[in-house]
Design a protein around this motif. Structure first.
Motif, PDB file in Angstrom:
ATOM      1  N   LEU A 176       4.572 -18.426   4.820  1.00 60.97           N
ATOM      2  CA  LEU A 176       4.608 -19.151   3.555  1.00 60.97           C
ATOM      3  C   LEU A 176       5.944 -19.870   3.493  1.00 60.97           C
ATOM      4  O   LEU A 176       6.990 -19.238   3.324  1.00 60.97           O
ATOM      5  N   ALA A 177       5.913 -21.173   3.682  1.00 57.26           N
ATOM      6  CA  ALA A 177       7.124 -21.975   3.692  1.00 57.26           C
ATOM      7  C   ALA A 177       7.306 -22.635   2.339  1.00 57.26           C
ATOM      8  O   ALA A 177       6.344 -23.118   1.747  1.00 57.26           O
ATOM      9  N   GLY A 178       8.531 -22.652   1.864  1.00 57.78           N
ATOM     10  CA  GLY A 178       8.835 -23.298   0.594  1.00 57.78           C
ATOM     11  C   GLY A 178      10.267 -23.026   0.195  1.00 57.78           C
ATOM     12  O   GLY A 178      10.925 -22.143   0.744  1.00 57.78           O
ATOM     13  N   VAL A 179      10.728 -23.787  -0.777  1.00 56.77           N
ATOM     14  CA  VAL A 179      12.093 -23.608  -1.274  1.00 56.77           C
ATOM     15  C   VAL A 179      12.155 -22.406  -2.204  1.00 56.77           C
ATOM     16  O   VAL A 179      11.124 -21.926  -2.700  1.00 56.77           O
ATOM     17  N   GLY A 181      12.204 -20.427  -5.352  1.00 59.12           N
ATOM     18  CA  GLY A 181      11.595 -20.759  -6.636  1.00 59.12           C
ATOM     19  C   GLY A 181      10.211 -21.355  -6.518  1.00 59.12           C
ATOM     20  O   GLY A 181       9.571 -21.667  -7.520  1.00 59.12           O
ATOM     21  N   SER A 182       9.700 -21.491  -5.290  1.00 60.71           N
ATOM     22  CA  SER A 182       8.373 -22.086  -5.104  1.00 60.71           C
ATOM     23  C   SER A 182       7.246 -21.093  -5.331  1.00 60.71           C
ATOM     24  O   SER A 182       6.080 -21.478  -5.420  1.00 60.71           O
ATOM     25  N   GLY A 183       7.563 -19.816  -5.387  1.00 62.04           N
ATOM     26  CA  GLY A 183       6.539 -18.799  -5.609  1.00 62.04           C
ATOM     27  C   GLY A 183       6.098 -18.070  -4.361  1.00 62.04           C
ATOM     28  O   GLY A 183       5.092 -17.372  -4.361  1.00 62.04           O
ATOM     29  N   ARG A 184       6.864 -18.193  -3.275  1.00 60.94           N
ATOM     30  CA  ARG A 184       6.502 -17.536  -2.014  1.00 60.94           C
ATOM     31  C   ARG A 184       6.383 -16.029  -2.168  1.00 60.94           C
ATOM     32  O   ARG A 184       5.486 -15.413  -1.597  1.00 60.94           O
ATOM     33  N   GLY A 185       7.289 -15.426  -2.928  1.00 59.47           N
ATOM     34  CA  GLY A 185       7.285 -13.975  -3.072  1.00 59.47           C
ATOM     35  C   GLY A 185       6.037 -13.463  -3.770  1.00 59.47           C
ATOM     36  O   GLY A 185       5.366 -12.544  -3.281  1.00 59.47           O
ATOM     37  N   ASP A 186       5.703 -14.059  -4.910  1.00 59.20           N
ATOM     38  CA  ASP A 186       4.513 -13.624  -5.651  1.00 59.20           C
ATOM     39  C   ASP A 186       3.250 -13.824  -4.821  1.00 59.20           C
ATOM     40  O   ASP A 186       2.425 -12.922  -4.704  1.00 59.20           O
TER      41      ASP A 186
END
Length: 168
Positions: A39-42, A44-49
Motif C-alpha cells: 500500500l503506497a501513499g503519503v 495521512g493517506s490512510g495506509r494504516g487503516d
C-alpha cells in the motif's frame, strides 16, 4: 450509479477484424501473485487503516516497510512511502515483489487526517506540507503501481476493491 463489476472481462471487437483482444482471467496477470501486498501513499493517506483491514481479511500480517524487511520479506500487507520505494531500488523492483496499490488521497483529505493525528498544529501549515509531499511523491507512486485505489472512499469500500483486484 450502477456500473458492471467485470466489464473489462469481455471480448472487444474493434474496427479492424484482426485486432480483437479478450481481457479477463485468461489474460496475463498484471502483477505477481503470492508476493507482498504493498500500500503506497503519503503519510495521512490512510495506509494504516486500510492495511490493517486488508491484512485481517487476507489472514496475513500488516507491516511497515522496516518491519517487513526485518521479518524476511514475508507475505504481508506492507505500508510504503516514496522513500521506501526508492530505498528498495525503485518502482520496478517493488513491482516485482508483489502487488502495488497506490492509495491516492487528495491534499485536503491528507491534510485533514494529519490535523487529526496532530491536534494543535497549524492547519494551513499541515495543508502546505501535505501538498508539497503529495506532489513530490506522486510520480514515484505512479511508477510503482499495479492498481490505483481512491483514498477518499471509506476503508470498507477500498478493501473490497483491493480484494477484487487481487483476484484478477
Amino acid at each position: 450509479m450502477n456500473t458492471p463489476k467485470r466489464f473489462i472481462q469481455r471480448k472487444v471487437d474493434v474496427a479492424e477484424a484482426d485486432k480483437t483482444r479478450t481481457h479477463g482471467p485468461v489474460a496475463d496477470r498484471p502483477h505477481p501473485s503470492g508476493g507482498a501486498v504493498f500500500l503506497a501513499g503519503v503519510a495521512g493517506s490512510g495506509r494504516g487503516d486500510l492495511g490493517r483491514l486488508a491484512a485481517e481479511r487476507l489472514g496475513i500480517p500488516f507491516r511497515s516497510y522496516k518491519e517487513w524487511e526485518a521479518a524476511g520479506r514475508d507475505r504481508a500487507v506492507v505500508a510504503l512511502d516514496d522513500a521506501d520505494i526508492l530505498r528498495e531500488g525503485g518502482p520496478e523492483r517493488v513491482r516485482s515483489q508483489g502487488t502495488v496499490f497506490y492509495l491516492m488521497s487528495g491534499v485536503p483529505a491528507v491534510a485533514e487526517r494529519l490535523a487529526q493525528a496532530h491536534p494543535g498544529e497549524d492547519a494551513e501549515r499541515l495543508r502546505a506540507l501535505a501538498a508539497e509531499r503529495f506532489f513530490a511523491a506522486e510520480p514515484v507512486f505512479m511508477g510503482a503501481l499495479h492498481f490505483l485505489l481512491q483514498g477518499f472512499r471509506p476503508a470498507e469500500e477500498q478493501v473490497r476493491d483491493l480484494l477484487e483486484k487481487l483476484s484478477l
